[in-house]
Design a protein around this motif. Structure first.
Motif, PDB file in Angstrom:
ATOM      1  N   ASN A   1       7.326   6.811  42.194  1.00 42.34           N
ATOM      2  CA  ASN A   1       6.153   5.963  41.997  1.00 42.34           C
ATOM      3  C   ASN A   1       6.296   5.128  40.732  1.00 42.34           C
ATOM      4  O   ASN A   1       5.994   3.937  40.719  1.00 42.34           O
ATOM      5  N   THR A   2       6.760   5.777  39.685  1.00 44.49           N
ATOM      6  CA  THR A   2       6.888   5.088  38.395  1.00 44.49           C
ATOM      7  C   THR A   2       7.949   3.995  38.461  1.00 44.49           C
ATOM      8  O   THR A   2       7.807   2.927  37.859  1.00 44.49           O
ATOM      9  N   ALA A   3       9.008   4.256  39.220  1.00 39.51           N
ATOM     10  CA  ALA A   3      10.118   3.304  39.314  1.00 39.51           C
ATOM     11  C   ALA A   3       9.821   2.128  40.248  1.00 39.51           C
ATOM     12  O   ALA A   3      10.575   1.151  40.283  1.00 39.51           O
ATOM     13  N   LEU A   4       8.710   2.220  40.970  1.00 38.59           N
ATOM     14  CA  LEU A   4       8.433   1.242  42.028  1.00 38.59           C
ATOM     15  C   LEU A   4       8.532  -0.230  41.590  1.00 38.59           C
ATOM     16  O   LEU A   4       9.177  -1.033  42.276  1.00 38.59           O
ATOM     17  N   PRO A   5       7.927  -0.617  40.457  1.00 42.30           N
ATOM     18  CA  PRO A   5       8.035  -2.037  40.075  1.00 42.30           C
ATOM     19  C   PRO A   5       9.479  -2.491  39.892  1.00 42.30           C
ATOM     20  O   PRO A   5       9.812  -3.638  40.212  1.00 42.30           O
ATOM     21  N   LEU A   6      10.326  -1.599  39.408  1.00 41.97           N
ATOM     22  CA  LEU A   6      11.735  -1.965  39.213  1.00 41.97           C
ATOM     23  C   LEU A   6      12.443  -2.083  40.554  1.00 41.97           C
ATOM     24  O   LEU A   6      13.250  -2.981  40.782  1.00 41.97           O
ATOM     25  N   ARG A   7      12.133  -1.164  41.463  1.00 50.56           N
ATOM     26  CA  ARG A   7      12.735  -1.213  42.800  1.00 50.56           C
ATOM     27  C   ARG A   7      12.295  -2.485  43.526  1.00 50.56           C
ATOM     28  O   ARG A   7      13.106  -3.131  44.185  1.00 50.56           O
ATOM     29  N   LEU A   8      10.995  -2.838  43.373  1.00 49.66           N
ATOM     30  CA  LEU A   8      10.498  -4.052  44.030  1.00 49.66           C
ATOM     31  C   LEU A   8      11.155  -5.299  43.448  1.00 49.66           C
ATOM     32  O   LEU A   8      11.292  -6.310  44.123  1.00 49.66           O
ATOM     33  N   ALA A   9      11.538  -5.214  42.187  1.00 56.05           N
ATOM     34  CA  ALA A   9      12.222  -6.348  41.552  1.00 56.05           C
ATOM     35  C   ALA A   9      13.717  -6.348  41.872  1.00 56.05           C
ATOM     36  O   ALA A   9      14.461  -7.182  41.376  1.00 56.05           O
ATOM     37  N   GLY A  10      14.164  -5.395  42.705  1.00 57.24           N
ATOM     38  CA  GLY A  10      15.549  -5.420  43.181  1.00 57.24           C
ATOM     39  C   GLY A  10      16.498  -4.533  42.400  1.00 57.24           C
ATOM     40  O   GLY A  10      17.696  -4.555  42.659  1.00 57.24           O
ATOM     41  N   GLN A  11      15.962  -3.746  41.450  1.00 54.76           N
ATOM     42  CA  GLN A  11      16.872  -2.885  40.694  1.00 54.76           C
ATOM     43  C   GLN A  11      17.356  -1.718  41.561  1.00 54.76           C
ATOM     44  O   GLN A  11      16.619  -1.209  42.401  1.00 54.76           O
ATOM     45  N   ARG A  12      18.598  -1.279  41.315  1.00 60.61           N
ATOM     46  CA  ARG A  12      19.154  -0.170  42.087  1.00 60.61           C
ATOM     47  C   ARG A  12      18.474   1.133  41.690  1.00 60.61           C
ATOM     48  O   ARG A  12      17.893   1.257  40.618  1.00 60.61           O
ATOM     49  N   LYS A  13      18.589   2.096  42.625  1.00 57.09           N
ATOM     50  CA  LYS A  13      17.808   3.317  42.487  1.00 57.09           C
ATOM     51  C   LYS A  13      18.107   4.074  41.192  1.00 57.09           C
ATOM     52  O   LYS A  13      17.190   4.482  40.474  1.00 57.09           O
ATOM     53  N   LYS A  14      19.365   4.233  40.873  1.00 48.57           N
ATOM     54  CA  LYS A  14      19.730   5.086  39.737  1.00 48.57           C
ATOM     55  C   LYS A  14      19.181   4.561  38.402  1.00 48.57           C
ATOM     56  O   LYS A  14      18.497   5.292  37.678  1.00 48.57           O
ATOM     57  N   PRO A  15      19.479   3.292  38.059  1.00 50.38           N
ATOM     58  CA  PRO A  15      18.915   2.791  36.792  1.00 50.38           C
ATOM     59  C   PRO A  15      17.385   2.719  36.816  1.00 50.38           C
ATOM     60  O   PRO A  15      16.740   2.935  35.779  1.00 50.38           O
ATOM     61  N   ALA A  16      16.801   2.450  37.983  1.00 48.66           N
ATOM     62  CA  ALA A  16      15.331   2.379  38.078  1.00 48.66           C
ATOM     63  C   ALA A  16      14.730   3.752  37.778  1.00 48.66           C
ATOM     64  O   ALA A  16      13.767   3.875  37.015  1.00 48.66           O
ATOM     65  N   LEU A  17      15.326   4.796  38.368  1.00 47.23           N
ATOM     66  CA  LEU A  17      14.811   6.153  38.124  1.00 47.23           C
ATOM     67  C   LEU A  17      15.064   6.573  36.676  1.00 47.23           C
ATOM     68  O   LEU A  17      14.233   7.262  36.069  1.00 47.23           O
ATOM     69  N   ALA A  18      16.170   6.117  36.109  1.00 47.46           N
ATOM     70  CA  ALA A  18      16.456   6.455  34.715  1.00 47.46           C
ATOM     71  C   ALA A  18      15.411   5.816  33.793  1.00 47.46           C
ATOM     72  O   ALA A  18      14.889   6.461  32.877  1.00 47.46           O
ATOM     73  N   ALA A  19      15.080   4.567  34.064  1.00 43.77           N
ATOM     74  CA  ALA A  19      14.063   3.882  33.249  1.00 43.77           C
ATOM     75  C   ALA A  19      12.697   4.551  33.427  1.00 43.77           C
ATOM     76  O   ALA A  19      11.946   4.742  32.461  1.00 43.77           O
TER      77      ALA A  19
END
Ligand SMILES: Nc1ncnc2c1ncn2[C@@H]1O[C@H](COP(=O)(O)OP(=O)(O)OP(=O)(O)O)[C@@H](O)[C@H]1O
Ligand SMILES: [Mg+2]
Length: 224
Positions: free
Chosen positions: A102-120
């Motif tokens: 849920n927290t990573a969602l904005p990054l995923r929607l902006a096209g970021q890959r799963k691993k760095p998005a979850l890390a952020a």
């Protein structure tokens, strides 16, 4: 520095009902702006106009100098996704995703890959003391925790501006105060501006600037 968001002469009507009348407002980079007013005074309606969710019936909203009414729907969506963050009254997390997802969602929607998005996402959750909840789903955390997750999500992509509509509305006052302090602390540390809508004058006092709204009319800009 010049303002990031300005509204000039904004009206919003729902049919014959004029919910916002001639609103003028400006937000500087990193500024925390509170808008208070009674139920039905038009706070959410104004927020929808400022965030490009509803087009004003009259007047104009500019973000970084760009008039929102000159953008295409796709451009407005991209702006909302990438430059804005949102927190709503009940948190509104997606039940089928974990706290971390849920927290990573904005990054995923902006096209970021799963691993760095979850890390952020993990970093922001850490800052808010939520690391242990990473793997849980929204149904397995408390109301206060889920609002903290919503706060984490609104800031994870380091937006220029977060729109927060009663972000602690479902919490008791001690919890509301704690969540709000964390929220504003994190926003200030990354230079994110916040427009905070609340009924509560005590919460508004933590902002830099305060506007009050009554009967669709936004009062003049003042210190909180
Ligand atoms: N979709 C809609 N259609 C018609 N009228 C609406 C709609 N949404 C809001 N209104 C009306 O517009 C006015 C302003 O509503 P708004 O939701 O902006 O108030 P608010 O200040 O956010 O209230 P609250 O503090 O209860 O959230 C109210 O009179 C409300 O009934
Ligand atoms: Mg409202």
């Amino acid at each position: 520095m010049s303002d990031i968001l300005t509204a000039t002469g904004v009206d919003l009507s729902y049919g014959k009902q004029l919910a916002v009348r001639d609103a003028h407002l400006s937000v500087a980079p990193g500024e925390v702006v509170a808008i208070t007013g009674q139920s039905g005074s038009g706070k959410s309606s104004l927020l929808y106009c400022l965030a490009g969710v509803l087009p004003p019936t009259r007047g104009q909203v500019r973000f970084e100098g760009q008039a929102l009414d000159e953008l295409t729907d796709d451009e407005i969506s991209a702006l909302r996704r990438e430059r804005f963050g949102f927190v709503f009254q009940y948190g509104e997390l997606l039940p089928e995703l974990t706290v971390e997802e849920n927290t990573a969602l904005p990054l995923r929607l902006a096209g970021q890959r799963k691993k760095p998005a979850l890390a952020a996402a993990g970093k922001v959750l850490d800052r808010l003391g939520l690391s242990e909840l990473r793997e849980r789903r929204p149904g397995q955390v408390s109301g206060g925790q889920s609002q903290r997750v919503a706060v984490a999500r609104s800031l994870v992509h380091q937006p220029a501006l977060v729109f927060a509509d009663e972000p602690t509305g479902s919490l008791d006052s001690a919890n509301a105060d704690a969540v709000l302090k964390e929220f504003l602390g994190l926003a200030r540390s990354q230079g994110t501006a916040v427009i905070l809508v609340t009924h509560d004058p005590g919460i508004a006092a933590q902002a830099d600037t305060h506007y009050t709204m009554a009967d669709g009319v936004l009062g003049p800009r003042g210190a909180a």
